[in-house]
Design a protein around this motif. Structure first.
Motif, PDB file in Angstrom:
ATOM      1  N   SER A 180      -4.240   9.161  -8.486  1.00  0.00           N
ATOM      2  CA  SER A 180      -4.080   8.359  -7.273  1.00  0.00           C
ATOM      3  C   SER A 180      -2.657   7.850  -7.081  1.00  0.00           C
ATOM      4  O   SER A 180      -2.286   7.408  -5.998  1.00  0.00           O
ATOM      5  CB  SER A 180      -5.024   7.154  -7.315  1.00  0.00           C
ATOM      6  OG  SER A 180      -4.596   6.222  -8.300  1.00  0.00           O
ATOM      7  N   LYS A 182      -7.359  -1.638  -4.485  1.00  0.00           N
ATOM      8  CA  LYS A 182      -7.766  -0.360  -5.068  1.00  0.00           C
ATOM      9  C   LYS A 182      -7.147  -0.121  -6.446  1.00  0.00           C
ATOM     10  O   LYS A 182      -7.806   0.430  -7.333  1.00  0.00           O
ATOM     11  CB  LYS A 182      -7.394   0.779  -4.129  1.00  0.00           C
ATOM     12  CG  LYS A 182      -8.161   0.779  -2.822  1.00  0.00           C
ATOM     13  CD  LYS A 182      -7.707   1.926  -1.928  1.00  0.00           C
ATOM     14  CE  LYS A 182      -8.448   1.935  -0.604  1.00  0.00           C
ATOM     15  NZ  LYS A 182      -7.977   3.039   0.291  1.00  0.00           N
ATOM     16  N   GLY A 183      -5.901  -0.514  -6.620  1.00  0.00           N
ATOM     17  CA  GLY A 183      -5.240  -0.295  -7.906  1.00  0.00           C
ATOM     18  C   GLY A 183      -5.923  -1.030  -9.041  1.00  0.00           C
ATOM     19  O   GLY A 183      -6.063  -0.506 -10.155  1.00  0.00           O
ATOM     20  N   LEU A 205      -2.261   1.531  -2.785  1.00  0.00           N
ATOM     21  CA  LEU A 205      -3.348   1.012  -3.624  1.00  0.00           C
ATOM     22  C   LEU A 205      -3.303  -0.508  -3.732  1.00  0.00           C
ATOM     23  O   LEU A 205      -4.081  -1.104  -4.474  1.00  0.00           O
ATOM     24  CB  LEU A 205      -3.275   1.635  -5.020  1.00  0.00           C
ATOM     25  CG  LEU A 205      -3.335   3.163  -5.084  1.00  0.00           C
ATOM     26  CD1 LEU A 205      -3.220   3.634  -6.531  1.00  0.00           C
ATOM     27  CD2 LEU A 205      -4.611   3.682  -4.445  1.00  0.00           C
TER      28      LEU A 205
END
Length: 252
Positions: A147, A201-202, A224
């Motif tokens: 990602s 998200k990270g 992210l």
């Protein structure tokens, strides 16, 4: 759209300068109807740091709005405004005469101006973050996931790894890539509990890779993190973020 935009639009369309909707609402709630307001008998007040003498409530309101408006400009980084044009436009609008812009034209111009300003600032922040991450991934011990998330293991725990639906307790210390601290549970001395899938998200990705008891340093690209939007006054749009995260426990 923006605090300053609302202020200027109010000046152009209503002839009243307010810094935000909350200010307008406060004024509305606290100001009595004209018929019931008694003329102030208080002595004239000389404004601190200026030669302006405030003789009544409307003078004070005018001065307060002026200070608030100036602070709005300053907070947006606008220091080179044309004071002469600003003053003339306000006076023209208050008189009901035709100004340089119609209200809808003013709105469109302000939106366009601030959009362009944000894009220019965002481009600088985005490029700085990308350069930082490009160099950082070359450092020993830094792992880059598919990602784009980067992490470095400081300490490996021996507990289980949380699932996305779990709630966890963590300690963290968050900075921008230049080292500026924007938030830290470590500094507050208070660990924080939250669902794994309820954060950026990270974090969600990293936490599911961390055994309880681990401490990692995360390097999170803007996609992210908070993406194309700012997160309060301390985190600009397009910011890459750095966190030291310690996973203390999975909360049952």
């Amino acid at each position: 759209m923006y605090k300053l935009e609302k202020t200027i639009l109010a000046a152009l369309t209503l002839g009243v300068l307010v810094t935000a909707e909350s200010t307008a609402q406060t004024i509305k709630k606290t100001t009595k109807p004209a018929a019931t307001v008694k003329k102030s008998t208080a002595a004239p007040v000389k404004a601190t740091g200026s030669a302006i003498v405030l003789k009544n409530q409307m003078d004070s309101l005018s001065a307060a709005i002026g200070v608030s408006f100036a602070n709005s400009l300053s907070s947006q980084g606008i220091s080179n405004i044309n004071h002469d044009i600003l003053t003339k436009t306000i006076n023209t609008s208050l008189k009901g005469d035709k100004a340089a812009f119609a209200p809808d034209e003013a709105n469109a111009f302000i939106q366009s101006y601030f959009q362009k300003m944000m894009e220019e600032k965002g481009a600088v922040v985005r490029v700085e973050g990308e350069k930082f991450l490009e160099e950082n991934k070359k450092k020993q011990g830094v792992v880059t996931t598919e990602s784009g998330l980067q992490y470095q293991v400081i300490k490996t725990g021996e507990g289980p790894k949380p699932a996305a639906t779990d709630k966890v307790k963590t300690h963290y210390h968050g900075t921008l890539t230049n080292g500026t601290v924007f938030d830290s549970s470590v500094d507050r001395g208070e660990p924080v509990e939250f669902p794994v899938n309820g954060v950026i998200k990270g974090w969600t990705e990293a936490l599911q890779l961390m055994p309880v008891g681990s401490k990692w340093k995360l390097f999170i690209p803007y996609q992210l993190a908070y993406g194309e939007r700012a997160a309060g006054p301390q985190i600009p749009a397009y910011s890459a973020l750095v966190f030291e995260v310690e996973l203390l426990e999975i909360v049952k």
